[in-house]
Motif scaffolding. Structure first.
Motif, PDB file in Angstrom:
ATOM      1  N   LYS A  35     -17.636  75.178  -5.124  1.00 56.82           N
ATOM      2  CA  LYS A  35     -17.919  75.515  -3.724  1.00 56.82           C
ATOM      3  C   LYS A  35     -17.860  74.284  -2.822  1.00 56.82           C
ATOM      4  O   LYS A  35     -17.181  74.282  -1.793  1.00 56.82           O
ATOM      5  N   THR A  36     -18.589  73.238  -3.207  1.00 57.04           N
ATOM      6  CA  THR A  36     -18.663  72.027  -2.383  1.00 57.04           C
ATOM      7  C   THR A  36     -17.358  71.246  -2.445  1.00 57.04           C
ATOM      8  O   THR A  36     -16.814  70.834  -1.411  1.00 57.04           O
ATOM      9  N   TYR A  37     -16.830  71.059  -3.643  1.00 57.97           N
ATOM     10  CA  TYR A  37     -15.634  70.232  -3.826  1.00 57.97           C
ATOM     11  C   TYR A  37     -14.444  70.800  -3.055  1.00 57.97           C
ATOM     12  O   TYR A  37     -13.730  70.073  -2.359  1.00 57.97           O
TER      13      TYR A  37
ATOM     14  N   LEU B 234     -20.809  66.446   7.024  1.00 60.00           N
ATOM     15  CA  LEU B 234     -21.380  67.016   5.806  1.00 60.00           C
ATOM     16  C   LEU B 234     -22.898  66.913   5.888  1.00 60.00           C
ATOM     17  O   LEU B 234     -23.435  65.831   6.184  1.00 60.00           O
TER      18      LEU B 234
ATOM     19  N   ARG C 101     -26.950  68.585   4.461  1.00 64.46           N
ATOM     20  CA  ARG C 101     -27.660  69.228   3.363  1.00 64.46           C
ATOM     21  C   ARG C 101     -29.154  69.184   3.667  1.00 64.46           C
ATOM     22  O   ARG C 101     -29.639  68.172   4.165  1.00 64.46           O
TER      23      ARG C 101
ATOM     24  N   LEU D  47     -21.972  65.155  -1.976  1.00 54.04           N
ATOM     25  CA  LEU D  47     -21.035  65.127  -0.849  1.00 54.04           C
ATOM     26  C   LEU D  47     -20.297  63.787  -0.809  1.00 54.04           C
ATOM     27  O   LEU D  47     -19.084  63.737  -0.574  1.00 54.04           O
TER      28      LEU D  47
ATOM     29  N   ILE E  70     -19.686  71.099   6.969  1.00 48.12           N
ATOM     30  CA  ILE E  70     -20.052  71.712   5.688  1.00 48.12           C
ATOM     31  C   ILE E  70     -21.565  71.586   5.496  1.00 48.12           C
ATOM     32  O   ILE E  70     -22.118  70.480   5.556  1.00 48.12           O
TER      33      ILE E  70
ATOM     34  N   ASP F  79     -24.190  72.131   2.670  1.00 47.26           N
ATOM     35  CA  ASP F  79     -24.285  72.312   1.222  1.00 47.26           C
ATOM     36  C   ASP F  79     -25.720  72.669   0.832  1.00 47.26           C
ATOM     37  O   ASP F  79     -26.666  72.345   1.554  1.00 47.26           O
ATOM     38  N   GLU F  80     -25.895  73.319  -0.318  1.00 47.10           N
ATOM     39  CA  GLU F  80     -27.214  73.729  -0.807  1.00 47.10           C
ATOM     40  C   GLU F  80     -27.972  74.544   0.244  1.00 47.10           C
ATOM     41  O   GLU F  80     -29.178  74.373   0.453  1.00 47.10           O
TER      42      GLU F  80
ATOM     43  N   THR G 131     -22.357  76.598   1.877  1.00 57.28           N
ATOM     44  CA  THR G 131     -22.336  76.866   0.434  1.00 57.28           C
ATOM     45  C   THR G 131     -23.750  76.898  -0.134  1.00 57.28           C
ATOM     46  O   THR G 131     -24.653  76.217   0.377  1.00 57.28           O
TER      47      THR G 131
END
Length: 315
Positions: A139-141, A161, A163, A190, A231, A233-234, A259
């Motif tokens: 998902k992240t990559y 990015l 989180r 990240l 993005i 993340d988490e 994500t």
């Protein structure tokens, strides 16, 4: 016992299909309890009728990947077998040839499963995309790869990015250093993805210019993010208020990818996940899409799939 024959056009196909020390063929033999022998330009598959049929379909699928220039690995052999077992092997051809980014070391980044393919297509076609699923599904990559591709094509001016800094059983206050050094461990996945795509030197250059920003979610408050690929993340560890705050940062000519894994929520008991709420509320809105991964999309060690399935059965 029955026997089926698969014709091989070129010796290079056979070499690619068998793999190092015949490891690919051994995987197929062990999965379906069949015998596979190479005689000149023919492969002879022998065993029980149903198993021979499945093994032949796996071989046909793998040969279609080889013919399209794909390198075979343990992961995509196992994935082809899982698709054949589910009767979905026609989807294999969709995986060939799609390179979404080239890393700093010249390695092509490609979707490895149908779920990853849907995810990348959704990111390309929508302004806001949710990627929800277990660890190891990329998902992240892949989101970072899509961001780097958009940045290199000058479709956006910045990659942002972020989180949430939520502890998984540990406390930030006990970590040494200032705030940045305390939140850096949370942002490490990240950083790692960006280093892989850009190289440490290029990453540092863009960071100093302000083209790349890696920061905790709290730093997003009060901003409007134009011309950016953002993005989160988490995201399962965001509260409902934090998720609303983040989504409303969206500016003109920007994309957002959110994500998370809703089975790994580290929020305090009684606090509802902003990711779960956002997916429920925003489903059906034009230009917003959600892609859900499952254990078959895991591209880490085979045991990771087994672990995820074991926990899914428990729940």
């Amino acid at each position: 016992m029955v026997e089926q024959i698969v014709n091989i056009d070129r010796m290079e196909q056979a070499v690619a299909l068998f793999g190092t020390f015949d490891e690919n063929i051994k995987l197929i033999q062990n999965e379906y309890m069949v015998s596979i022998l190479c005689r000149g330009s023919e492969l002879k598959v022998t065993g029980e009728p149903e198993n021979v049929d499945k093994a032949r379909r796996v071989i046909d699928s793998l040969l279609s990947l080889v013919n399209r220039g794909e390198a075979l690995s343990d992961q995509n052999v196992r994935y082809c077998m899982s698709l054949v077992n589910e009767g979905r092997e026609e989807g294999v051809e969709k995986l060939a040839g799609d390179c979404i980014c080239i890393t700093s070391k010249g390695k092509p980044v490609k979707p490895k499963t149908l779920g990853q393919k849907r995810y990348c297509t959704s990111i390309a076609q929508n302004t806001v995309t949710f990627g929800v699923g277990p660890a190891g599904t990329g998902k992240t990559y892949l989101a970072v790869a899509m961001a780097v591709t958009a940045f290199r094509a000058r479709e956006v001016n910045r990659i942002i990015l972020t989180r949430p800094a939520v502890e998984a059983g540990e406390k930030l206050g006990f970590l040494p250093g200032d705030l940045q050094s305390k939140v850096d461990p949370y942002l490490r996945p990240l950083y790692d993805a960006l280093f892989d795509m850009l190289g440490a030197e290029t990453y540092q250059k863009y960071l100093e210019r302000g083209n790349i920003e890696v920061a905790p979610l709290a730093y997003m408050r009060g901003r409007t993010l134009d011309d950016s690929f953002i993005i989160l993340d988490e995201a399962q560890n965001t509260t409902q208020e934090q998720m609303k705050m983040f989504l409303t940062r969206l500016g003109f000519n920007s994309k957002m990818v959110i994500t998370g894994d809703i089975t790994q929520i580290d929020l305090p008991s009684g606090v509802r996940s902003g990711l779960k709420e956002a997916v429920r509320l925003l489903r059906g809105i034009d230009d917003i899409d959600a892609v859900f991964f499952d254990a078959s999309d895991v591209v880490r060690h085979k045991l990771v799939q087994d672990i995820i399935r074991a926990y899914e059965k428990r729940s």
